[in-house]
Design a protein around this motif. Structure first.
Motif, PDB file in Angstrom:
ATOM      1  N   TYR A  16       0.804  -1.227   0.000  1.00  0.00           N
ATOM      2  CA  TYR A  16       0.000   0.000   0.000  1.00  0.00           C
ATOM      3  C   TYR A  16       0.838   1.279   0.000  1.00  0.00           C
ATOM      4  O   TYR A  16       0.599   2.166  -0.833  1.00  0.00           O
ATOM      5  CB  TYR A  16      -0.981   0.006   1.183  1.00  0.00           C
ATOM      6  CG  TYR A  16      -1.881   1.211   1.166  1.00  0.00           C
ATOM      7  CD1 TYR A  16      -3.063   1.188   0.424  1.00  0.00           C
ATOM      8  CD2 TYR A  16      -1.551   2.380   1.845  1.00  0.00           C
ATOM      9  CE1 TYR A  16      -3.882   2.297   0.381  1.00  0.00           C
ATOM     10  CE2 TYR A  16      -2.363   3.490   1.799  1.00  0.00           C
ATOM     11  CZ  TYR A  16      -3.522   3.445   1.068  1.00  0.00           C
ATOM     12  OH  TYR A  16      -4.337   4.550   1.011  1.00  0.00           O
ATOM     13  N   LEU A  19       2.152   1.787  -3.426  1.00  0.00           N
ATOM     14  CA  LEU A  19       1.086   2.128  -4.359  1.00  0.00           C
ATOM     15  C   LEU A  19       0.726   3.605  -4.226  1.00  0.00           C
ATOM     16  O   LEU A  19       0.506   4.292  -5.229  1.00  0.00           O
ATOM     17  CB  LEU A  19      -0.146   1.252  -4.114  1.00  0.00           C
ATOM     18  CG  LEU A  19       0.034  -0.244  -4.367  1.00  0.00           C
ATOM     19  CD1 LEU A  19      -1.197  -1.023  -3.901  1.00  0.00           C
ATOM     20  CD2 LEU A  19       0.316  -0.508  -5.829  1.00  0.00           C
ATOM     21  N   LEU A  22       3.672   5.637  -5.760  1.00  0.00           N
ATOM     22  CA  LEU A  22       3.686   5.606  -7.228  1.00  0.00           C
ATOM     23  C   LEU A  22       2.447   6.245  -7.847  1.00  0.00           C
ATOM     24  O   LEU A  22       2.517   6.808  -8.930  1.00  0.00           O
ATOM     25  CB  LEU A  22       3.820   4.160  -7.717  1.00  0.00           C
ATOM     26  CG  LEU A  22       5.137   3.482  -7.375  1.00  0.00           C
ATOM     27  CD1 LEU A  22       5.074   2.006  -7.737  1.00  0.00           C
ATOM     28  CD2 LEU A  22       6.299   4.166  -8.066  1.00  0.00           C
ATOM     29  N   GLY A  23       1.320   6.139  -7.148  1.00  0.00           N
ATOM     30  CA  GLY A  23       0.076   6.619  -7.728  1.00  0.00           C
ATOM     31  C   GLY A  23      -0.325   8.022  -7.347  1.00  0.00           C
ATOM     32  O   GLY A  23      -1.307   8.561  -7.874  1.00  0.00           O
ATOM     33  N   ASN A  25       0.538  10.988  -8.035  1.00  0.00           N
ATOM     34  CA  ASN A  25       0.343  11.985  -9.095  1.00  0.00           C
ATOM     35  C   ASN A  25      -0.179  11.367 -10.381  1.00  0.00           C
ATOM     36  O   ASN A  25      -0.275  12.053 -11.396  1.00  0.00           O
ATOM     37  CB  ASN A  25       1.667  12.709  -9.375  1.00  0.00           C
ATOM     38  CG  ASN A  25       2.119  13.510  -8.179  1.00  0.00           C
ATOM     39  OD1 ASN A  25       1.315  14.129  -7.500  1.00  0.00           O
ATOM     40  ND2 ASN A  25       3.412  13.468  -7.906  1.00  0.00           N
ATOM     41  N   ARG A  26      -0.505  10.080 -10.352  1.00  0.00           N
ATOM     42  CA  ARG A  26      -0.900   9.399 -11.583  1.00  0.00           C
ATOM     43  C   ARG A  26      -2.329   8.854 -11.579  1.00  0.00           C
ATOM     44  O   ARG A  26      -2.968   8.812 -12.601  1.00  0.00           O
ATOM     45  CB  ARG A  26       0.064   8.243 -11.841  1.00  0.00           C
ATOM     46  CG  ARG A  26       1.474   8.696 -12.119  1.00  0.00           C
ATOM     47  CD  ARG A  26       2.396   7.479 -12.302  1.00  0.00           C
ATOM     48  NE  ARG A  26       3.773   7.884 -12.446  1.00  0.00           N
ATOM     49  CZ  ARG A  26       4.630   7.982 -11.444  1.00  0.00           C
ATOM     50  NH1 ARG A  26       4.251   7.678 -10.225  1.00  0.00           N
ATOM     51  NH2 ARG A  26       5.870   8.363 -11.646  1.00  0.00           N
ATOM     52  N   ALA A  27      -2.785   8.386 -10.439  1.00  0.00           N
ATOM     53  CA  ALA A  27      -4.081   7.697 -10.376  1.00  0.00           C
ATOM     54  C   ALA A  27      -5.172   8.619  -9.841  1.00  0.00           C
ATOM     55  O   ALA A  27      -4.904   9.523  -9.055  1.00  0.00           O
ATOM     56  CB  ALA A  27      -3.969   6.471  -9.489  1.00  0.00           C
ATOM     57  N   GLN A  28      -6.374   8.364 -10.258  1.00  0.00           N
ATOM     58  CA  GLN A  28      -7.531   9.099  -9.751  1.00  0.00           C
ATOM     59  C   GLN A  28      -7.919   8.521  -8.387  1.00  0.00           C
ATOM     60  O   GLN A  28      -7.982   7.294  -8.234  1.00  0.00           O
ATOM     61  CB  GLN A  28      -8.717   8.964 -10.713  1.00  0.00           C
ATOM     62  CG  GLN A  28      -8.502   9.642 -12.045  1.00  0.00           C
ATOM     63  CD  GLN A  28      -8.394  11.147 -11.876  1.00  0.00           C
ATOM     64  OE1 GLN A  28      -9.122  11.752 -11.107  1.00  0.00           O
ATOM     65  NE2 GLN A  28      -7.451  11.750 -12.592  1.00  0.00           N
ATOM     66  N   PHE A  32      -8.522   4.526  -7.215  1.00  0.00           N
ATOM     67  CA  PHE A  32      -7.702   3.983  -6.140  1.00  0.00           C
ATOM     68  C   PHE A  32      -8.617   3.445  -5.038  1.00  0.00           C
ATOM     69  O   PHE A  32      -8.421   2.335  -4.548  1.00  0.00           O
ATOM     70  CB  PHE A  32      -6.785   5.084  -5.603  1.00  0.00           C
ATOM     71  CG  PHE A  32      -5.692   4.582  -4.723  1.00  0.00           C
ATOM     72  CD1 PHE A  32      -4.482   4.160  -5.256  1.00  0.00           C
ATOM     73  CD2 PHE A  32      -5.860   4.539  -3.352  1.00  0.00           C
ATOM     74  CE1 PHE A  32      -3.456   3.706  -4.442  1.00  0.00           C
ATOM     75  CE2 PHE A  32      -4.842   4.089  -2.528  1.00  0.00           C
ATOM     76  CZ  PHE A  32      -3.638   3.671  -3.074  1.00  0.00           C
ATOM     77  N   ALA A  73      -6.393  12.973  -3.189  1.00  0.00           N
ATOM     78  CA  ALA A  73      -5.350  11.955  -3.068  1.00  0.00           C
ATOM     79  C   ALA A  73      -4.587  12.085  -1.753  1.00  0.00           C
ATOM     80  O   ALA A  73      -3.981  11.116  -1.294  1.00  0.00           O
ATOM     81  CB  ALA A  73      -4.388  12.048  -4.250  1.00  0.00           C
ATOM     82  N   TRP A  76      -5.087   9.432   0.920  1.00  0.00           N
ATOM     83  CA  TRP A  76      -4.517   8.097   0.781  1.00  0.00           C
ATOM     84  C   TRP A  76      -3.572   7.790   1.926  1.00  0.00           C
ATOM     85  O   TRP A  76      -3.473   6.653   2.370  1.00  0.00           O
ATOM     86  CB  TRP A  76      -3.735   7.964  -0.516  1.00  0.00           C
ATOM     87  CG  TRP A  76      -4.536   8.061  -1.765  1.00  0.00           C
ATOM     88  CD1 TRP A  76      -5.875   8.280  -1.867  1.00  0.00           C
ATOM     89  CD2 TRP A  76      -4.054   7.961  -3.091  1.00  0.00           C
ATOM     90  NE1 TRP A  76      -6.244   8.322  -3.182  1.00  0.00           N
ATOM     91  CE2 TRP A  76      -5.145   8.129  -3.959  1.00  0.00           C
ATOM     92  CE3 TRP A  76      -2.795   7.756  -3.636  1.00  0.00           C
ATOM     93  CZ2 TRP A  76      -5.025   8.076  -5.339  1.00  0.00           C
ATOM     94  CZ3 TRP A  76      -2.677   7.704  -5.008  1.00  0.00           C
ATOM     95  CH2 TRP A  76      -3.777   7.858  -5.851  1.00  0.00           C
TER      96      TRP A  76
END
Length: 181
Positions: A16, A19, A22-23, A25-28, A32, A73, A76
């Motif tokens: 986690y 994740l 890495l995510g 700035n990339r994943a919504q 997620f 984000a 998270w």
């Protein structure tokens, strides 16, 4: 399939922090949150049978909903704090309403647990309560004031080193008490 689900769930938990790293700035956030919710729902049948499992599942799904609908984000990073808080509640309440979680775990492998072991299981449960307070506080502080790199280092590596020390230390202590070491 339940064993595969358990492995995937554990792997998701361990990975986690990475994740998130890495995510970030990339994943919504909604996607997620959906992935995290699916992982929890796959684990739900087993969780519902465990002490405190309902609370954990409910807290995780509320967190996923909050994450999905807020779209932020930054939320998270609160997940490890949430997990520590829920586990603190489960372990702490087991001390009050019994039997302590560690006693339940011990009885699963040794149903005829000697009466002399009961106070020991209570003390070990207290150690875990202390760990969850410490870990929750550190995770929260890092979430609020540290960089993502530092947060990931603690939650993705250092906390597992601390857990390893706790597990090994308790095992060695237990062996010593039994006279095996």
């Amino acid at each position: 399939m339940p064993k595969l689900t358990s492995i995937l769930f554990t792997l998701t938990g361990v990975l986690y922090p990475f994740l998130v790293y890495l995510g970030a700035n990339r994943a919504q956030p909604a996607l997620f949150a959906l992935g995290l919710a699916v992982a929890w729902l796959m684990r739900a049948p087993n969780l519902l049978k465990q002490p405190g499992g309902r609370w954990m599942l409910a807290a995780a799904l509320v967190y996923c909903a909050l994450l999905a609908f807020s779209g932020k984000a930054t939320l998270w990073r609160w997940y490890p704090t949430l997990i520590s808080a829920v586990l603190l509640g489960v372990f702490g309440l087991s001390l009050r309403y019994g039997p302590p979680i560690i006693e339940r775990i011990a009885r699963a492998s040794e149903p005829n647990l000697p009466d002399a072991a009961i106070p020991y299981t209570r003390k070990v449960t207290w150690v875990w309560v202390g760990f969850f307070i410490f870990n929750g506080a550190v995770s929260a502080a890092l979430t609020m004031w540290a960089s993502l790199n530092v947060w990931t280092l603690y939650n993705g590596l250092l906390v597992y080193v601390i857990l390893g020390v706790l597990f090994v230390g308790e095992w060695l202590w237990r062996q010593r008490l039994r006279g095996a070491v």
